[in-house]
Design an enzyme around this catalytic site. Structure first.
Site, mmCIF file in Angstrom:
data_model
loop_
_atom_site.group_PDB
_atom_site.id
_atom_site.type_symbol
_atom_site.label_atom_id
_atom_site.label_comp_id
_atom_site.label_asym_id
_atom_site.label_seq_id
_atom_site.Cartn_x
_atom_site.Cartn_y
_atom_site.Cartn_z
ATOM 1 N N THR A 104 15.427 -26.213 6.161
ATOM 2 C CA THR A 104 14.673 -25.048 5.699
ATOM 3 C C THR A 104 14.132 -24.229 6.870
ATOM 4 O OG1 THR A 104 13.964 -26.401 3.828
ATOM 5 C CG2 THR A 104 12.839 -24.298 4.150
ATOM 6 N N MET A 134 12.785 -29.505 5.769
ATOM 7 C CA MET A 134 12.062 -30.479 4.969
ATOM 8 C C MET A 134 12.872 -31.767 4.867
ATOM 9 S SD MET A 134 12.421 -28.884 1.118
ATOM 10 C CE MET A 134 14.004 -28.588 0.345
ATOM 11 N N ASP A 189 15.900 -36.182 7.284
ATOM 12 C CA ASP A 189 17.219 -36.273 7.890
ATOM 13 C C ASP A 189 17.127 -36.005 9.389
ATOM 14 O OD1 ASP A 189 19.992 -36.591 7.973
ATOM 15 O OD2 ASP A 189 20.368 -34.453 7.634
#
Length: 377
Positions: free
Chosen positions: A193, A313, A316
């Protein structure tokens, strides 16, 4: 905002889509302040209701989503999530909307829309909730924070320079350093994001003299990663393309992981690496996953590695950073102040395996510092 909840304006020229999106958001605990049928209504709704976030359709009559986003950012800065269809044309205008200030985008499903939107509702609620927290009033999150990026359609001609083993780079004081770089470095960049503009900013400032092989994993759906690669290619001196199965990569070249495919490093010989694409199950609920690329790179590449985690977000990339650090690579995370969403960088830092936490404007320099062998003035 009602009772402390996140409030949204939903803009779409389809009454059906406005209803579906509004229902999903309200079921997810997001208050829909009002709906807008076109861009002009969206601009007025933001002025009237002061929402935390706007979901903005790309194609609308009277005033489209790009124009509306630009007006909102100029008059009443508010986080915007673009809702885009899976088409080449929509990919182009979606990236243009990001240039105008939108934080991120969400792709509308094809086929049986109501069923597909229902399946994707958790993702939509997550992204709208995350984007609502982004500060777009002046600083950190958008419009290439800390670095300028060219606007699409400016007619700028990209120059692809010939790679050499040294680079005249200026620091913040205007003093030029003659840098000597290590041989055959590989750079891995992961983001989500708010990431596209940040990736472009880093790549713009990266000289081909550094001779990186660059692997970029941006959480982005199929149909958009090719356009994303073209944008980076036009803005940087690196040769950038969307990854294909079996693609080989040499110094001065970069690939962007293809949407809906994991990108693994298959082998590495004599300064050239080869990537393998697969559709194994999502990792960290995403495909492509940063962890897949970073972990396979750490397993396969025996030359210098630099891993970078930018805004996004989720978590990962944390395991990937751990893997790169484990084989002696250097690791960097974007700082909270310049991250649109301080999720992925935060999780990476929490591993204890991040060497440097830097603002976006310092990341390219930080990357170069990791492969600089000596500096003479």
């Amino acid at each position: 905002m009602v009772d402390g909840s996140t409030s949204a304006v939903v803009a779409d020229d389809s009454h059906f889509m406005r209803s579906v999106i509004s229902d999903i958001l309200e079921e997810g605990g997001i208050e829909v302040a009002t709906q807008a049928r076109d861009g002009a209504e969206a601009v007025e709704a933001v002025r009237t209701h002061d929402p935390d976030v706007v979901t903005m359709d790309v194609e609308m009559p009277e005033m489209n989503g790009i124009e509306a986003t630009e007006r909102i950012m100029a008059e009443h800065p508010t986080p915007v999530v673009m809702l885009s269809a899976h088409t080449d044309e929509n990919a182009d205008v979606t990236f243009e909307a990001l240039d105008k200030g939108a934080v991120d985008f969400f792709t509308k499903p094809g086929g049986e829309v109501s069923m597909e939107m229902s399946r994707l509702k958790d993702q939509l609620v997550d992204i709208v909730t995350s984007v609502a927290d982004v500060d777009v009033t002046g600083g950190a999150a958008k419009n290439g924070a800390g670095g300028s990026t060219a606007t699409a359609g400016t007619g700028t001609v990209s120059r692809k320079s010939t790679s050499t083993r040294s680079d005249a780079a200026s620091d913040s004081t205007g003093v030029h350093d003659e840098r000597e770089f290590v041989d055959n470095p590989t750079l891995l960049i992961g983001s989500s994001t708010g990431g596209p503009k940040m990736v472009e900013t880093v790549m713009e400032e990266l000289p081909t003299a550094a001779d990186f092989r660059v692997l970029i994993v941006q959480h982005m759906p199929e149909g958009f990663t090719g356009r994303f690669a073209e944008r980076i290619d036009a803005r940087s001196d690196y040769e950038v393309r969307e990854a294909r199965d079996g693609a080989r990569l040499a110094g001065g070249e970069a690939v962007v992981a293809a949407g809906d495919y994991h990108m693994a490093v298959k082998n590495y010989r004599n300064g050239r690496l080869r990537v393998k694409l697969n559709q194994d199950p999502p990792v960290n609920s995403v495909r492509p996953a940063v962890d897949v690329t970073m972990e396979t790179a750490a397993e396969t590449i025996d030359d210098p590695l630099v891993g970078v985690i930018l805004t996004g977000m989720g978590g990962d990339g944390a395991d990937g950073i751990r893997a790169i650090k484990g084989v002696g690579g250097h690791t960097i995370a974007q700082d909270e102040a310049t991250s649109a969403v301080y999720g992925m960088p935060k999780r990476a830092v929490e591993t204890g395996c991040v060497d440097d936490v830097l603002p976006i404007e310092g990341i390219a320099g930080g990357i170069l510092d990791t492969i600089t062998t000596e500096v003479t003035r």
